[in-house]
Write a protein that holds these residues in place. Structure first.
Motif, PDB file in Angstrom:
ATOM      1  N   UNK A 218      38.667  -0.109  -9.145  1.00  0.00           N
ATOM      2  CA  UNK A 218      37.514  -0.906  -9.573  1.00  0.00           C
ATOM      3  C   UNK A 218      38.027  -2.245 -10.076  1.00  0.00           C
ATOM      4  N   UNK A 219      37.216  -3.279  -9.938  1.00  0.00           N
ATOM      5  CA  UNK A 219      37.630  -4.587 -10.438  1.00  0.00           C
ATOM      6  C   UNK A 219      36.423  -5.338 -10.953  1.00  0.00           C
ATOM      7  N   UNK A 220      36.639  -6.172 -11.964  1.00  0.00           N
ATOM      8  CA  UNK A 220      35.564  -7.010 -12.496  1.00  0.00           C
ATOM      9  C   UNK A 220      34.472  -6.174 -13.149  1.00  0.00           C
ATOM     10  N   UNK A 221      33.249  -6.694 -13.098  1.00  0.00           N
ATOM     11  CA  UNK A 221      32.104  -5.941 -13.583  1.00  0.00           C
ATOM     12  C   UNK A 221      32.104  -5.676 -15.076  1.00  0.00           C
TER      13      UNK A 221
ATOM     14  N   UNK B  72      24.154 -12.823 -16.060  1.00  0.00           N
ATOM     15  CA  UNK B  72      22.935 -12.107 -16.421  1.00  0.00           C
ATOM     16  C   UNK B  72      22.754 -10.902 -15.519  1.00  0.00           C
ATOM     17  N   UNK B  73      22.813 -11.193 -14.227  1.00  0.00           N
ATOM     18  CA  UNK B  73      22.436 -10.184 -13.271  1.00  0.00           C
ATOM     19  C   UNK B  73      23.667  -9.466 -12.749  1.00  0.00           C
ATOM     20  N   UNK B  74      23.622  -8.166 -12.764  1.00  0.00           N
ATOM     21  CA  UNK B  74      24.765  -7.390 -12.297  1.00  0.00           C
ATOM     22  C   UNK B  74      24.724  -7.250 -10.785  1.00  0.00           C
TER      23      UNK B  74
ATOM     24  N   UNK C 264      27.117  -1.153 -14.014  1.00  0.00           N
ATOM     25  CA  UNK C 264      26.047  -2.024 -13.521  1.00  0.00           C
ATOM     26  C   UNK C 264      24.835  -1.996 -14.455  1.00  0.00           C
ATOM     27  N   UNK C 265      24.980  -1.272 -15.541  1.00  0.00           N
ATOM     28  CA  UNK C 265      23.878  -1.199 -16.496  1.00  0.00           C
ATOM     29  C   UNK C 265      22.762  -0.268 -16.059  1.00  0.00           C
ATOM     30  N   UNK C 266      23.091   0.661 -15.172  1.00  0.00           N
ATOM     31  CA  UNK C 266      22.084   1.603 -14.673  1.00  0.00           C
ATOM     32  C   UNK C 266      22.427   2.993 -15.203  1.00  0.00           C
TER      33      UNK C 266
END
Lengths: 565, 449
Positions: free
Chosen positions: B379-382, B47-49, B418-420
């Motif tokens: 970069x990795x994941x996310x 849910x939370x980034x 990060x959804x920002x």
């Protein structure tokens, strides 16, 4: 000249159309463009009218500090009535003394100072106490701290600079102690002999001689950084963005910016940048372009080379001359912010047509008087500290931010790390062993000391003092760190041990003594009752002396102690 | 209740509200569901980034990690090895990372313009070149403001073993203010012998009251403090008092709650601690995982080796990079594996970068110097489209040949993942709005488009 004039008008139009609001954030250079234009326009306009804005309007007669106080009071009262703002009541004596000490001396008053002030029955004791502190030069260290921070603001806080801030600090302190005229202080700073560049001399900075060289060192001896810092510090103008080269409109402003930067040279001993033209030419090349510029003041005026003065001397002369529209205003605005928590122009280093002063007439008259009084800081301080606004209480039942814009109530202000540290030392009698190494001139501070640890955690104070800014780590340091822990430890604390062990005091009197030492006031009836019961009962550890330590700890951690109010 | 009080902070804080608030937080720890918030953080993964920045202090050599040029005279002695993604090859000294390459996005075409440590550190970490008096916030502070929960028991930005000497402002919340300042743990101190410190000093300084202060005394002190503050704040409104109280409440929550347990690495099995590597960086990455699990949105871990500037390999580049790779490889790969096991990898972006790359040409001291023209970040994941390489450098490594990526592009990509919204604005200390990432930024569409 005509072509340039047209260009200015274009920028001015853009500025008036609010163009830079659309572009701001993305294109600071536009904002700067507008700024420079306006700086230029006002300079031109004023010279055309044969008088500078600092002496425009009706002829000003010199007002003494009390008359200036009255003038300020009258102008603010008019504004309050226009805005239908009710000023906060006048602060009590203890409240005033604490505030005046924090703003002038940089720490809370001692209990003795407080008691002597409270028992003073003279009607003008608030003026007397300020006069006395100024006469003793008691404010020199705090003003040195303040101006050092201003002068080095935003500069990289690296090891090179920390080695010379000490010299700068001493240099400033000596000048505030004798109340050197501000134009002279600025001139000395701008024309300071510079040390050899680091490359040429690997150990140039370990000197104990007072020097303002840190201003140049902090700006890495780079002319563009020094020029930006100079215009910001002394003129309240943010020109730095005119270095930018990514916008077609900024071409002209870059020229203006670099013409100012051309007054500064690389330091002696440094690798010289290749410059255009013959060796004796004053022209410099704007980086990454083929453009060259000669040193020229903002507004396009050429310096008087025939006078034989150096480039930096000529620049200092232009900045500090009484008809410079920004020099006195910026100083007055900074001084007002120092005492009132907010400038007439806010933020203080953003003089700009898009950011007009809240009280233009008042700012102008104060600037005129400051100039008429030969840039006498103490004159300004005397006038400001007696105003109704400075004496207003910070108490309010609810926050109206309007009060603060109108200076109708004293805002709460965070202390600087220096103020907080000095106040804790004052309240607790804390003394720290200084290692021998630290006493040597120019030695770096001992980073493991309680003082250094404390400053390290509180140093990062980057926004206005009236804004919220306390970190978790700061709270932890005050609650559990070495400094306050030692100060509230019966074995280590001078104040606490003296109070706890004085045989002639009752617990109520002991609590009162701790309040006076920390909050500079007596406990309220309710505080007295609650805390008295706590100490009488022995508190959590069933030990009256330890219970006093608990009270002392809470006082030192309280918002009332940590904030200037 | 707490939310409503904080929302009213700065405008009005009447006495009754204050008393309720202060007694609940400063005094009545028992009335407060500390453990619940922790549980909530772990039961709703994805849910939370969150973002973990692995910061390679000094500037890591791209030619000896993620963009090797074997066979070329600039290449050096290291060999390339295959990874879990066909066609992608990285250094032989990063074998564990090679086995999880499907989670990596290697950007080989970073192109920046600053080769000075202090300024480049600021540029990469704050997203803009230093431009006094504007105080640009560091990345962690920006993310903390966007994703952090001011009422969480743990702070929203933790910086593990930072080495701030190059440029303290690059670790500063700048104009966002101290409430977004990083909680610094295990700050590297020049000259300190890290092996002497238990858990490499990865502890919150002054988290606990001095040992002679008994728990009952600490409670009593906080109760007195709450009462004193209540009186003062009821008739002294203003942001500084609210900020002061917010910081104290957060500090007390950290001291009192189970959240502080996040820093007890002894809770982890030896096998896990060993897997990350028993060194400052390895244990720092383990701590980062524990913090992200507990809902901290931004954690950074600095790798600086002995002396803090380990990646600044002007001399003896190859031995140094081999040693540093030896700590980087197990730590980073364990982080990826463990986040994945916990279902947190898709919501946690790992960023690997330093302030610049290093010269392709090997200098006379078998070292490599500063090189911002063409270098690598990872970069990795996310939830990004990983398992790919972005951009390409020339055969000699000196130039970016395809797909140049700027600092702003990289940071915009980070924000996007990060959804920002990277174009979101904050008001700066000079009163002008400043976007999270420079407006010229173009997020890397191949990864987050």
């Amino acid at each position: 000249m005509n072509v340039r004039r047209v260009t200015w008008e274009r920028f001015a139009l853009a500025a008036r159309a609010g163009l830079f609001f659309v572009l701001s954030g993305s294109c600071l250079s536009i904002v700067s463009a507008a700024r420079i234009v306006c700086a230029q326009e006002s300079a031109v306009a004023s010279s055309a009218a044969g008088q500078s804005p600092a002496s425009a309007g009706q002829e000003s007669r010199p007002l003494d500090s009390a008359q200036l106080t009255s003038y300020i009071d009258a102008k603010l009262a008019e504004a309050w009535s226009r805005a239908k703002v009710e000023p906060a009541p006048v602060s009590g004596d203890a409240e005033y003394l604490r505030r005046a000490h924090l703003d002038l001396v940089g720490k809370i008053p001692t209990v003795a100072e407080l008691q002597s002030f409270m028992s003073d029955t003279r009607a003008d004791k608030r003026r007397k106490v300020v006069d006395d502190l100024l006469a003793r030069g008691a404010h020199a260290q705090h003003f040195a701290n303040t101006w050092r921070t201003l002068a080095l603001a935003g500069a990289p806080d690296n090891v090179d600079v920390s080695g010379v801030t000490f010299q700068f600090d001493t240099w400033l302190r000596l000048r505030f102690a004798v109340n050197m005229a501000y134009d002279r202080l600025a001139t000395e700073m701008l024309t300071a002999p510079l040390p050899e560049a680091r490359r040429a001399n690997p150990q140039p900075m370990r000197s104990s001689l007072p020097s303002p060289a840190a201003f140049f060192q902090a700006n890495e001896f780079k002319r563009e950084q020094i020029a930006a810092a100079t215009s910001r510090l002394f003129l309240g103008l943010q020109l730095q963005c005119a270095q930018c080269h990514d916008h077609p409109f900024s071409h002209w402003t870059r020229k203006e910016f670099w013409s100012l930067a051309a007054f500064f040279d690389d330091p002696p001993g440094a690798m010289k940048r290749p410059e255009p033209g013959p060796a004796d030419s004053k022209a410099i090349r704007i980086p990454e372009t083929q453009l060259t510029v000669e040193p020229e003041f903002i507004g396009g005026h050429a310096p008087d080379w025939a006078s034989g003065a150096t480039k930096r001397e000529l620049l200092a002369r232009w900045i500090t001359q009484t008809d410079n529209p920004y020099f006195a205003r910026t100083a007055v605005n900074r001084m007002w912010e120092h005492f009132l928590g907010r400038g007439f122009v806010h933020p203080v280093d953003d003089f700009d047509p898009t950011n007009p002063p809240s009280h233009p007439e008042l700012l102008d008259e104060m600037a005129r008087q400051f100039a008429l009084h030969h840039f006498d800081f103490n004159y300004l301080i005397r006038a400001i500290t007696q105003t109704r606004a400075y004496q207003a209480s910070s108490r309010a039942s609810s926050a109206h931010d309007d009060d603060l814009v109108h200076f109708a109530r004293m805002p709460l202000r965070r202390m600087t790390s220096d103020q907080l540290f000095a106040s804790i030392v004052q309240a607790t009698g804390f003394r720290e062993e200084r290692r021998t190494r630290e006493r040597q001139p120019g030695a770096l501070p001992d980073l493991a000391s309680a003082a250094a640890e404390f400053r390290g955690r509180f140093a990062d104070q980057t926004v206005a003092r009236t804004e919220a800014e306390t970190s978790i780590l700061q709270a932890l340091t005050l609650m559990n760190g070495k400094l306050v822990s030692n100060a509230t430890d019966l074995e280590n604390s001078e104040t606490l041990a003296a109070v706890a062990d004085a045989p002639f005091l009752s617990n109520a009197q002991r609590i009162e003594a701790l309040f006076l030492a920390t909050l500079s006031r007596n406990p309220s009836e309710q505080e007295s009752k609650e805390l008295g019961e706590y100490v009488d009962s022995g508190g959590a550890a069933s030990d009256g002396r330890k219970a006093l330590a608990d009270v002392f700890w809470a006082l030192l951690n309280s918002a009332e102690f940590a904030l200037n109010h | 209740m707490r939310g409503s009080v904080l929302q009213s902070a700065g405008t009005e804080l009447n006495r009754r509200e204050w008393m309720r608030f202060s007694w609940a937080t400063l005094v009545g720890a028992a009335t407060f569901p500390w453990l619940e918030s922790h549980a909530a953080g772990t039961t709703t993964p994805g849910q939370k980034k969150a973002c973990i920045l692995l910061w390679m202090n000094g500037g890591p050599s791209q030619m000896d990690t993620f963009d090797l040029k074997p066979g070329h005279e600039n290449g050096g002695p290291f060999k390339e090895i295959d990874t879990s993604v066909p066609g992608i090859k990285i250094s032989e000294h990063l074998p564990k990372l090679a086995s999880v390459a499907e989670h990596l996005a290697i950007i080989r075409s970073m192109s920046t313009k600053e080769g000075d440590h202090g300024r480049a550190t600021y540029l990469m970490r704050n997203g803009y070149l230093p431009q006094p008096p504007v105080r640009y916030p560091t990345l962690g502070a920006l993310v903390a403001k966007e994703l952090g929960n001011p009422l969480a028991d743990l702070p929203s930005f933790v910086s593990i073993s930072p080495y701030r000497n190059l440029n303290p402002a690059a670790y500063s919340p700048g104009f966002l203010g101290s409430q977004f300042a990083p909680l610094l743990v295990g700050e590297a101190r020049p000259g300190a012998d890290e092996q002497d410190e238990r858990d490499y000093g990865l502890k919150v300084p002054d988290l606990l009251a001095p040992h002679q202060i008994a728990a009952g005394t600490a409670d009593a002190r906080l109760k007195i403090l709450g009462s004193l503050n209540g009186g003062f704040m009821s008739d002294h409104p203003g942001a500084p008092a609210v900020g002061y109280k917010t910081a104290y409440d957060s500090a007390v929550r950290l001291m009192r709650s189970a959240a502080g347990k996040a820093f007890d690495l002894d809770d982890e099995p030896d096998t896990v601690r060993d897997a990350y590597g028993r060194n400052r960086f390895g244990q720092g990455c383990l701590l980062a995982r524990r913090l992200v699990e507990r809902g901290v949105p931004f954690v950074e871990v600095t790798s600086g080796g002995a002396g803090g500037l380990g990646w600044d390999t002007h001399a003896d580049n190859f031995n140094t990079i081999k040693t540093l790779s030896g700590t980087l490889d197990p730590a980073w790969s364990s982080l990826i594996n463990e986040l994945k096991q916990r279902g947190l990898l898709d919501s946690t972006l790992i960023v690997w970068m330093g302030e610049f790359g290093r010269t392709p040409k090997i200098n006379n001291g078998t070292g490599r110097d500063h090189y911002p023209n063409a270098w690598s970040t990872v970069l990795a994941g996310g939830g990004i489209r990983s398992g790919q390489v972005i951009g390409k450098t020339s055969a000699d490594g000196t130039k970016v040949e395809t797909r140049p990526v700027s600092v702003a592009d990289l940071l915009a990509t980070v924000f996007r993942s990060l959804g920002v919204d990277p174009t979101k604005q904050n008001v700066s200390n000079v009163g002008r709005p400043i976007r999270l990432a420079d407006p010229a930024a173009k997020p890397i569409e191949e990864l987050v488009g």
